[in-house]
Design an enzyme around this catalytic site. Structure first.
Site, PDB file in Angstrom:
ATOM      1  N   ASP A  17      -9.919  -5.692  -3.432  1.00  0.00           N
ATOM      2  CA  ASP A  17      -9.301  -4.695  -2.549  1.00  0.00           C
ATOM      3  C   ASP A  17     -10.261  -3.524  -2.365  1.00  0.00           C
ATOM      4  O   ASP A  17     -10.658  -2.872  -3.338  1.00  0.00           O
ATOM      5  CB  ASP A  17      -7.993  -4.228  -3.194  1.00  0.00           C
ATOM      6  N   SER A  61       0.835  -1.197   0.000  1.00  0.00           N
ATOM      7  CA  SER A  61       0.000   0.000   0.000  1.00  0.00           C
ATOM      8  C   SER A  61       0.880   1.261   0.000  1.00  0.00           C
ATOM      9  O   SER A  61       1.671   1.444  -0.923  1.00  0.00           O
ATOM     10  CB  SER A  61      -0.949  -0.064   1.199  1.00  0.00           C
ATOM     11  N   HIS A 104      -7.376  -6.034   0.887  1.00  0.00           N
ATOM     12  CA  HIS A 104      -6.187  -5.227   1.172  1.00  0.00           C
ATOM     13  C   HIS A 104      -5.454  -5.678   2.440  1.00  0.00           C
ATOM     14  O   HIS A 104      -4.472  -5.072   2.837  1.00  0.00           O
ATOM     15  CB  HIS A 104      -6.627  -3.762   1.329  1.00  0.00           C
TER      16      HIS A 104
END
Lengths: 278, 278
Positions: A221, A145, A253
């Protein structure tokens, strides 16, 4: 450097340490996993940069990397995601300030004195790891991320310092995303020209990368609209950049996603870091 | 049963659920990992009982079990370690009350109304798992520390319900340890005769076990004096009980230790759970 803890893990040592950082002006905590092979001689290093709200600890405890690092003989470094402590500026939002350093050097107040995670990861902590642990000068970098953003941008800007590169659900186009515009505006100011050097899709389009790049991205996600994988895919395609972008069906995620593909990434880096040098 | 979360993980699903428990009289939370093989048909079940202070979550996020469960086609159930919530008695010590159920049915006030983890794990949650998920009636059981105590004592008292048994650094002789005497006294009262059915070393000495037992124990475990592995080793030796007791050099009591050997334990159970039935 101060030892906070060391635990035996898969025949190696999972350590947590702290040191007074010159770049960030505060005490910083980081974790290093040394595989059992490090007892026989220096091993290559994989950097894992974490995402928003994380510390050095999240991936160390939830990513399941040590198992694979022990198998492949690679050390793993888990830095913090920002400076923290007395005198460090913060914001009440989870995605600005502490836990959200975005791996850049801030030029704007109140962030500028401490928020220098780019220098910290690229120079200072690398130097400390290199002199304190049995590691070679072959380094790979990955992250999740915001940390995937960090890995991609730091490596793309410093290709001679990294021999391998990958990311898990990275923020790849922050200058066009709400995970990016707000933070760049705060840390770097409103001149968007200064943002480009922290946007992986722009950097890739401009300069490419000397090796191949592995990216895993879950199709389910919940933040995919903020990550903008399509921008990196387009840049890689136009650039003819050797890239493996895997859209993984049904994954979200979370660290359950990261852990699932941790083994593939560690092997990816190990294969490249341990290859014969040209 | 209420779904709290489901995340794709190693091709399967890591779920967290809650339900109103009859045994404990409160809402209880638990986690189930279903491997990808469960899409093709029912899979055997491994129970993982956690230690003091833990919930369903610690081993689910830090134990690294899902990787191995996906490889071997086994579901894993992670129950909580005690009832918790409004009206549940507690103590300020970390090792009594909430987070410290010791996998028994309390007979003394103020614990008796809710602290019934023995019935909960053995009967109620097993029934719920069996009817709600694609699993077979072949069950194995393991656990860490207080959870290792739970696994050993529940299995030894109910050999027909479990086809495989192991433990990580279990409390194996609680009636002779400060991790046991205090809690048994509170939950069961001062008549030590009632304690024996919750002491794995005594149970093994009396009745043995129909299969073989795997136990891993770190030599640098900071709590080893409270765990008393020597008592179980003695009971197994005198009983001629097929047992693999591995004293693992340099490992401590942490999840880094559990994760290191999680793969061996999942394989141990899978081999026995998937064997042809007699």
């Amino acid at each position: 450097m101060r030892k906070i803890s060391e635990n035996r893990c898969y025949g190696g040592i999972q350590g947590v340490y702290s040191h007074q950082s010159e770049a960030c002006g505060v005490e910083m905590t980081f974790a290093v996993y040394l595989p059992p092979q490090a007892e026989q001689g220096p091993v290559p290093v994989l950097w894992y940069l974490s995402g928003l709200t994380c510390t050095h600890e999240n991936a160390m405890t939830k990513g399941g990397f040590q198992c694979h690092a022990a198998r492949h003989g690679v050390a793993i470094v888990f830095p913090d995601t920002s400076p923290r402590g007395d005198g460090v500026a913060d914001d009440e939002a989870y995605d600005l300030g502490i836990g959200a350093g975005f791996y850049l050097n801030a030029t704007q107040g109140p962030w500028e004195p401490h928020f220098r995670m780019y220098d910290y990861v690229l120079e200072e902590l690398r130097g400390l790891v290199q002199e304190s642990f049995p590691v070679t000068d072959r380094h790979g970098i990955t992250g999740h991320s915001m940390g995937g953003h960090g890995a991609l941008t730091i490596a793309l800007r410093n290709p001679s310092r990294y021999q391998s590169l990958s990311a898990f659900s990275p923020i790849v186009n922050p200058s066009q995303s709400d995970w990016g515009r707000k933070q760049f505006s705060a840390y770097l100011g409103d001149d968007e020209a200064t943002w480009a050097q922290h946007d992986a899709s722009i950097l890739l389009g401009e300069s490419g990368w000397h090796g191949d790049i592995l990216i895993d991205q879950g199709t389910d996600d919940q933040f995919i609209d903020l990550l903008r994988p399509q921008a990196f895919a387009e840049a890689a395609s136009l650039r003819r950049q050797p890239t493996v972008l895997r859209l993984q069906k049904g994954y979200d995620h979370s660290y359950f996603f990261v852990a699932t593909f941790a083994g593939d990434h560690v092997k990816w880096h190990a294969d490249r870091l341990k290859a014969e040098r040209p």
